[in-house]
Design a protein around this motif. Structure first.
Motif, PDB file in Angstrom:
ATOM      1  N   VAL A  53       1.190   2.690   7.003  1.00 23.32           N
ATOM      2  CA  VAL A  53       0.811   1.589   6.136  1.00 23.32           C
ATOM      3  C   VAL A  53       2.109   1.024   5.590  1.00 23.32           C
ATOM      4  CG1 VAL A  53      -0.310   0.915   3.998  1.00 23.32           C
ATOM      5  CG2 VAL A  53      -1.431   2.517   5.547  1.00 23.32           C
ATOM      6  N   VAL A  54       2.365  -0.228   5.852  1.00 25.58           N
ATOM      7  CA  VAL A  54       3.668  -0.809   5.575  1.00 25.58           C
ATOM      8  C   VAL A  54       3.522  -2.029   4.684  1.00 25.58           C
ATOM      9  CG1 VAL A  54       5.655  -1.928   6.632  1.00 25.58           C
ATOM     10  CG2 VAL A  54       4.554  -0.041   7.788  1.00 25.58           C
ATOM     11  N   PHE A  55       4.435  -2.170   3.759  1.00 26.94           N
ATOM     12  CA  PHE A  55       4.530  -3.401   2.989  1.00 26.94           C
ATOM     13  C   PHE A  55       5.949  -3.912   3.133  1.00 26.94           C
ATOM     14  CE2 PHE A  55       0.539  -3.471   0.750  1.00 26.94           C
ATOM     15  CZ  PHE A  55       0.108  -2.168   0.883  1.00 26.94           C
ATOM     16  N   ASP A  60       3.510  -8.065   2.258  1.00 29.95           N
ATOM     17  CA  ASP A  60       2.486  -8.324   3.262  1.00 29.95           C
ATOM     18  C   ASP A  60       2.143  -7.008   3.953  1.00 29.95           C
ATOM     19  OD1 ASP A  60       2.570 -11.061   2.796  1.00 29.95           O
ATOM     20  OD2 ASP A  60       4.294 -11.291   4.128  1.00 29.95           O
ATOM     21  N   PRO A  61       0.909  -6.502   3.838  1.00 33.32           N
ATOM     22  CA  PRO A  61       0.551  -5.252   4.517  1.00 33.32           C
ATOM     23  C   PRO A  61       0.453  -5.459   6.015  1.00 33.32           C
ATOM     24  CG  PRO A  61      -1.366  -6.215   3.479  1.00 33.32           C
ATOM     25  CD  PRO A  61      -0.193  -7.054   3.048  1.00 33.32           C
ATOM     26  N   VAL A 129       2.916  -5.585  18.753  1.00 33.70           N
ATOM     27  CA  VAL A 129       2.656  -5.853  17.333  1.00 33.70           C
ATOM     28  C   VAL A 129       3.034  -7.292  16.990  1.00 33.70           C
ATOM     29  CG1 VAL A 129       3.275  -5.231  14.976  1.00 33.70           C
ATOM     30  CG2 VAL A 129       2.947  -3.440  16.684  1.00 33.70           C
ATOM     31  N   LEU A 130       4.218  -7.710  17.398  1.00 38.54           N
ATOM     32  CA  LEU A 130       4.682  -9.061  17.095  1.00 38.54           C
ATOM     33  C   LEU A 130       3.901 -10.121  17.863  1.00 38.54           C
ATOM     34  CD1 LEU A 130       8.530  -8.367  17.092  1.00 38.54           C
ATOM     35  CD2 LEU A 130       7.059  -8.704  15.095  1.00 38.54           C
ATOM     36  N   PRO A 363       7.605  -6.081  10.215  1.00 39.27           N
ATOM     37  CA  PRO A 363       7.313  -7.037   9.138  1.00 39.27           C
ATOM     38  C   PRO A 363       8.521  -7.854   8.728  1.00 39.27           C
ATOM     39  CG  PRO A 363       7.275  -4.781   8.306  1.00 39.27           C
ATOM     40  CD  PRO A 363       7.334  -4.689   9.797  1.00 39.27           C
ATOM     41  N   LEU A 364       9.710  -7.293   8.879  1.00 39.25           N
ATOM     42  CA  LEU A 364      10.918  -8.048   8.555  1.00 39.25           C
ATOM     43  C   LEU A 364      11.091  -9.221   9.522  1.00 39.25           C
ATOM     44  CD1 LEU A 364      13.371  -8.018   6.618  1.00 39.25           C
ATOM     45  CD2 LEU A 364      14.581  -6.666   8.347  1.00 39.25           C
ATOM     46  N   VAL A 365      10.822  -8.972  10.807  1.00 38.34           N
ATOM     47  CA  VAL A 365      10.863 -10.052  11.798  1.00 38.34           C
ATOM     48  C   VAL A 365       9.832 -11.124  11.453  1.00 38.34           C
ATOM     49  CG1 VAL A 365      10.440 -10.630  14.219  1.00 38.34           C
ATOM     50  CG2 VAL A 365      11.722  -8.563  13.654  1.00 38.34           C
TER      51      VAL A 365
END
Length: 387
Positions: A53-55, A60-61, A129-130, A363-365
């Protein structure tokens, strides 16, 4: 001057291997042994699907699912939802066969660029994912992966494996295959390639993310004047005698590749059989040794600090703070360039953040691209029809 941000680690929820093929659905399996994987990767199978689980720092999750895909394999998450298929294809560039992977049908285009000794499989945890909201391409630079490996000696005194060659390859890939502007997402030496390409044709690159870009500490300009003749002599020895071939054979083994990766990955549990074989197998193909020796003797060409002032597009730098090869203390100097909008510290991560910590990188991308993507991406007219 760029600001500095830090992405904090998050909680790991589970660790299992999942895959789904045409004949097997929702199977959970252990990763195959290294010996069973010694074959070309178009028949690949046990996938590490660590989930987080990433924020992001923009709150943004997002879920991260580590993926390695090809035309025959579909991935299933633990809740039964399928992921996007990743395709593998070949592109004919100036008479040479170039392998690339792609996924996604809409959104801004991303081109993922690997580092020295790696290939497009090093982005296996990022592509699918992307691709949920982007058109994603991952390319094998000529000489690496499953792209063709022309012998550098056939070009005489003219150097072939240079950043200019790879920059040209990247720009023409965008014109002929991607057929639009693109964001370049780069790791290590791939960052120098991305910068070079963006300078050569500024209209193509909309933005660059540099993950632990190579500082090029072995560049001839960074060596003391009195050592330069000895360095050139040693390079000639490697390139032109049997010593170089013997050296290559010592590093082109499963044990050596694992040891090297364990040096540059802070979390050595990520150095799996899957990763080792994805790096090793292309290195066993004909011509790989000559390319390897040519590049380690390439101490010229541009430095990142020479390229960054010339870039017109926005640049974001992400840096694993446990990188033993490219120390973050030296990398921080790059945040002073006007083109660099942010320098993000990736805590407890080594030299290859996209593979070691995709939960931080993906998420950084996405946030970087979202800030700079326009509602309609300009098309590029290809010089020739794509293969």
């Amino acid at each position: 001057m760029a600001s500095t941000s830090t992405l904090m680690p998050f909680t790991k929820l589970n660790n299992r291997y999942l895959f789904q093929s045409a004949t097997q659905k929702n199977n959970i399996c252990t990763p195959p042994s290294l010996n069973s994987l010694f074959r070309r990767p178009n028949k690949f199978y046990g996938i590490n699907s660590d989930r987080f689980v990433v924020f992001s720092r923009f709150n943004d999750p997002i879920d991260d699912k580590s993926l390695l895909l090809n035309d025959d394999v579909f991935i299933s998450s633990s809740n039964g939802s399928s992921q996007l298929k990743v395709h593998s294809s070949m592109w004919k560039w100036r008479g040479y066969s170039i392998r690339y992977q792609y996924s996604g049908t809409s959104g801004p285009a991303l081109v993922l660029i690997h580092g020295f000794g790696a290939n497009s499989d090093h982005w296996r945890k990022n592509i699918s994912v992307l691709a949920k909201s982007h058109r994603v391409y991952s390319i094998d630079l000529i000489g690496y992966g499953y792209s063709e490996k022309p012998n550098p000696r056939q070009f005489g005194d003219t150097s072939f494996y240079t950043f200019e060659t790879w920059g040209t390859q990247l720009n023409e890939f965008c014109k002929e295959v991607v057929k639009s502007e693109a964001f370049f997402i780069c790791n290590s030496i791939g960052g120098v390639v991305g910068l070079q390409a963006a300078i050569m044709e500024p209209s193509i690159c909309k933005g660059i993310m540099l993950l632990n870009i190579s500082l090029r500490m072995l560049h001839i300009k960074k060596q003391p004047w009195f050592a330069r003749p000895f360095i050139r002599s040693f390079q000639n020895l490697l390139r032109n005698t049997a010593i170089g071939q013997y050296f290559f054979k010592t590093v082109a083994t499963p044990e050596a590749v694992r040891n090297i990766l364990s040096q540059c990955y802070h979390d050595t549990s990520q150095v799996t059989d899957e990763l080792v074989q994805s790096i090793l197998l292309p290195g066993l193909e004909p011509g790989a040794a000559d390319v390897f020796l040519e590049f380690i003797c390439y101490s010229g060409g541009p430095l990142p600090e020479e390229l960054l002032p010339q870039v017109k597009c926005p640049v974001l730098i992400g840096w694993g703070d446990k990188d033993p090869w490219e120390p973050i203390e030296l990398g921080r100097a790059y945040q002073s360039f006007d083109s660099v909008e942010d320098f993000v510290v990736l805590p407890n991560v080594g030299h290859c953040p996209q593979d070691e910590a995709p939960n931080l990188v993906n998420p950084l991308v996405e946030s970087f691209v979202a800030r700079h993507a326009t509602s309609s991406t300009a098309n590029l007219v290809p010089k020739t029809a794509s293969s």
